[in-house]
Design an enzyme around this catalytic site. Structure first.
Site, mmCIF file in Angstrom:
data_model
loop_
_atom_site.group_PDB
_atom_site.id
_atom_site.type_symbol
_atom_site.label_atom_id
_atom_site.label_comp_id
_atom_site.label_asym_id
_atom_site.label_seq_id
_atom_site.Cartn_x
_atom_site.Cartn_y
_atom_site.Cartn_z
ATOM 1 C CB CYS A 15 0.093 -19.662 -30.022
ATOM 2 S SG CYS A 15 0.430 -18.372 -28.808
ATOM 3 C CB CYS A 18 4.429 -16.200 -30.244
ATOM 4 S SG CYS A 18 4.272 -17.311 -28.844
ATOM 5 C CB CYS A 83 46.124 -0.115 -43.424
ATOM 6 S SG CYS A 83 44.957 0.752 -44.494
ATOM 7 C CB CYS A 86 42.004 -2.883 -46.137
ATOM 8 S SG CYS A 86 43.345 -2.111 -47.037
ATOM 9 C CG ASP A 499 26.335 -20.590 -6.059
ATOM 10 O OD1 ASP A 499 25.345 -20.409 -5.334
ATOM 11 O OD2 ASP A 499 26.704 -21.711 -6.439
ATOM 12 C CG ASP A 698 26.363 -24.399 -10.931
ATOM 13 O OD1 ASP A 698 25.748 -23.588 -11.655
ATOM 14 O OD2 ASP A 698 25.794 -25.212 -10.193
ATOM 15 C CG ASP A 702 24.516 -20.128 -9.675
ATOM 16 O OD1 ASP A 702 23.610 -19.992 -8.847
ATOM 17 O OD2 ASP A 702 25.537 -20.787 -9.456
#
Length: 805
Positions: A15, A18, A83, A86, A499, A698, A702
């Site tokens: 909207c 935002c 090198c 560059c 966890d 996992d 989490d």
């Protein structure tokens, strides 16, 4: 200074509020004079002072506000870099282009990744800009083509070296023969002729050395300096001074043999080309991890098309097609089993050597091996979407990204060349006016040596080669680092937060204890409760049923079944009434618990869910179910503690259950009864105490905590979500991988520091030695070439790392 304008395409606005929020946020950035956000076009226009802020800050601000900046990503190969200077020059020039938010050059991989707004800049414009700098930008090839490109580069450098060596050996012969301790070596008089030496040195200087002149021209044209400038200056000084001496010799009537330096310039160029050959060979080896991963793929697939079997390359498999896989064959793409059953060797993904039984409806991963049984599979992910392709992508991105320590090395190498040229000029004047007044020859030799030995090649290779080798080896061990910065930061972790469910434990309840009263047989009771619970869909009921089946007990049929929420179940089996559930259920049916109360409390104190059993209103026993600990968790946590890490278990389970699991695996600190959304807050609290935290979960439930932690580690099997959620994906689902990741990070950082030491050691020791005249130019050339090779070879040691469990 004049202001600049930047346009961002923004995603996620819902909207006008935002748009206002983003506008205010951007306006607060120091250096932003005006920020406008058009909600309809989803676009922001920013007018800013480029000396105070940049496009990266705008992008970070928008993302912090909860939105995303729409950007394209382009990958290119770069040809012509010699090198680190560059690489720095190309990176700076691309980053200055309007519409480019970030450009990252990897000197070791010879690639560049550019994030850009396609409304403001196009890849063709980037190619044009880089070409003007004197390099070639080539749209990224796939990994197989890139490997072929490396082989071509090796052959090209080999031919250059061979040509240069043939012409340089006679010149080297004349130089070696001058040493008194090997004066016995025969030296043809022809080789001492100045014209012969000129004829031998010129092709080396201008044909083999053309690459250095070309590179130096483009560098100086763009007001920068690189290795090519140093080599060109050093060898040209030796070559053209020798021509001057030949001219003087001619004016003197061509009498005697003048002391020329053609061999110095030719030997330097030959040694540098040899160093480049070794370097490109070694750099080719750093992509071995990608080659190994690609080698795991099946080459073809047997597809059902129009009712017939057709064998096609896996690149031509279409999502949704049906594939036939015979015993012993590799599964070509990710899919779902439509028909058949088999054991699948998934060790390339999980590291688990025991094949996994698969039946209809189960998913299979491309490149795993079908051990027995024919399968009919529906292709669900093909091409770049397969798990293996995702792994290769993550490894390539990690190898191409920069660690913070590399950014520092790049900055140093960017200013190093002008400083060295300044030192060389000062050295020349000191020798010419003070040490050996008026002796141009004596002043020239240390100047050439300084210019040659100071080339910053080793400095530019020190970090990226280690990152490439380290992340590649980690991938082979099932550790996917999403970027070089994560490989760097993992070594500083001092606290690991685990966890519980699915990380420390298997995440599935299992039957753990059965105890029956003297009036009943265990097998009889298991048969009754297994039959009764078979009618329930509750996870604990299924755990009991699976446990009974694993003991080989046959289930009967129920004539009645009733689920009693909060109490348990009641069923009629074989004309007998069976009750399974809580104390309340037993009290409700007037069943005396007798002496089982103490046992039930003991089981509950161990974190298990205990259920009482009654048959025909008579207490029959007790059964317990628990989420069991993974076999490797205790050993893995012991390894973490040995590494000096603080290990904390974080879970939503009740305190008693959590502490019971923690005791089993050796964790002393537990944070329990935490809601998923509160896990990130707990991680923040630890960070506020000054701890560097790794969160291990996992990768899905989490995700907020993984994102908050200094390093997020997802335990999983390489799903898209797991890879996206974390900084590191632990493919093997084994907590030993946490310790492995930290050890691998520490070893890689130690390797980087060794490389940087080698690089700085050669330059800091070599320059003063050359300045006082104790280093011949050809020795300086050899030392410079050897420094680059030694750095790359040291990095390749990481590919041999073996982390014993």
């Amino acid at each position: 200074m004049a202001t600049e304008e930047k346009t961002l395409q923004i995603n996620g606005m819902t909207c006008a509020a935002c748009a206002n929020r983003i506008e205010k946020g951007l306006s607060k950035i120091e250096g932003v004079e005006e920020a406008n956000v058009n909600f309809a076009l989803e676009r922001s226009t920013i007018i800013y002072d480029p000396t105070k802020t940049n496009a990266n800050e705008f992008k970070e601000k928008v993302e912090k506000l909860g939105y995303s900046v729409v950007q394209e990503k382009a990958d290119f190969d770069i040809s012509g870099m010699t090198c680190a200077a560059c690489a720095t020059k190309i990176e700076k020039r691309i980053n200055k282009m309007n519409g480019v938010s970030n450009a990252n050059v990897n000197f070791a991989l010879e690639t560049i990744t550019v994030e850009y707004d396609d409304q403001q800049v196009k890849p063709s414009e980037m190619i044009e800009v880089v070409n003007k700098l004197g390099y070639e930008l080539i749209p990224k090839q796939d990994s197989k083509e890139k490997i072929d490109h490396k082989e071509q580069e090796i052959r090209k450098q080999s031919r250059k070296f061979l040509f240069s060596l043939i012409l340089t050996i006679p010149l080297l012969w004349t130089m070696v023969a001058h040493f008194e301790f090997i004066s016995f070596i025969y030296l043809p008089h022809l080789l001492m002729n100045p014209w012969v030496q000129l004829a031998l040195a010129t092709p080396v200087q201008f044909i083999i050395g053309a690459q250095f002149y070309k590179g130096a021209y483009h560098a100086l044209k763009n007001k920068s300096a690189n290795m090519d400038v140093l080599v060109s200056l050093g060898t040209s000084a030796a070559y053209f001074y020798s021509i001057y001496l030949v001219w003087e010799w001619m004016k003197a009537g061509g009498i005697g043999v003048p002391q020329l330096y053609f061999e110095a310039s030719a030997v330097i160029i030959t040694l540098i080309v040899l160093g480049k050959l070794f370097e490109v060979r070694a750099k080719g080896k750093t992509s071995q991890a990608i080659q190994k991963l690609l080698g795991l793929q099946a080459k073809t697939a047997r597809v059902l098309r129009d009712g017939a079997e057709v064998e096609v390359p896996i690149e031509e498999v279409i999502e949704g097609e049906t594939i036939l896989v015979k015993p012993g064959e590799k599964i070509p793409v990710d899919g779902e089993i439509l028909e058949g059953r088999s054991a699948i060797d998934e060790s390339m993904i999980t590291g688990e050597s025991i094949p996994v039984d698969k039946v209809d409806g189960d998913t299979v991963i491309g490149a795993t091996i079908n051990k027995n049984g024919s399968l009919k599979i529906k292709a669900t992910k093909v091409g770049k979407d397969t798990a293996l392709a995702q792994i290769v992508k993550v490894v390539e991105e990690a190898q191409g990204s920069k660690a913070d320590i590399q950014r520092l090395a790049d900055k140093i190498s960017g200013i190093f060349v002008p400083v060295v040229v300044g030192i060389a000029v000062i050295t020349f004047f000191i020798w010419y006016f003070v040490v050996t007044p008026g002796d141009f020859r004596s002043a020239l030799i240390p100047t050439i040596s300084i210019l040659v030995i100071a080339c910053p090649c080793a400095l530019g290779l020190a970090t990226p080669t280690s990152i490439m080798a380290g992340s590649g080896r980690a991938a082979e061990m099932g550790l996917l680092f999403k970027g070089g910065e994560h490989l760097e930061n993992t070594q500083s972790i001092d606290t690991v937060v685990l966890d519980k469910t699915g990380t420390v434990t298997k995440g599935e309840p299992a039957l753990t204890d059965v105890s029956v009263t003297n009036d009943f047989e265990e097998e009889e009771i298991l048969q009754l409760i297994g039959t009764a619970e078979n009618q329930s869909e509750h996870p604990l009921a299924q755990a009991i049923v699976n446990g009974v089946k694993e003991k080989g007990i046959t289930l009967l049929k129920t004539t009645e079944f009733e689920a009693l929420p909060g109490y348990g179940i009641r069923a009629a089996v074989n004309n007998r009434e069976v009750l399974v559930g809580t104390r309340k259920l037993m009290n409700q049916h007037n069943v005396g618990i007798k002496d089982l109360g103490a046992l039930m409390e003991k089981l509950e104190s161990e974190g298990k869910t205990a259920m009482l059993i009654a048959v025909d209103s008579k207490i029959a026993g007790i059964v317990a179910v628990a989420d069991t600990v993974k076999e490797t968790s205790k050993e893995a946590i012991a390894r973490m503690l040995d590494l000096g890490l603080e290990v904390i278990m974080l879970t939503g389970d009740n305190q008693r259950t959590a502490e019971a699991i923690a005791r089993q695996v050796g964790v002393s600190k537990v944070i329990a009864e935490v809601l998923p959304e509160q896990k990130s807050e707990e991680v923040k609290k630890l960070q506020e105490q000054g701890k560097n935290v790794a969160m291990v979960g996992d990768g899905i439930n989490d995700a907020p905590a993984l994102a908050t932690a200094n390093i997020g580690m997802a335990v999983g099997t390489g799903t898209d979500i797991a890879i996206e959620a974390a900084d590191i994906t632990l493919m093997r689902g084994d907590l030993n991988s946490v310790a492995d990741a930290i050890i691998m990070s520490r070893k890689t950082m130690r390797n980087i520091k060794q490389n940087l030491f080698f690089a700085f050691f050669y330059n800091t020791i070599g320059i003063p030695v050359a300045a006082i005249g104790l280093l011949a130019p050809w020795v300086a050339g050899a030392a410079m070439a050897f420094s680059s090779v030694s750095v790359v070879l040291n990095a390749l040691r990481l590919q041999k790392v073996n982390l014993k469990k």
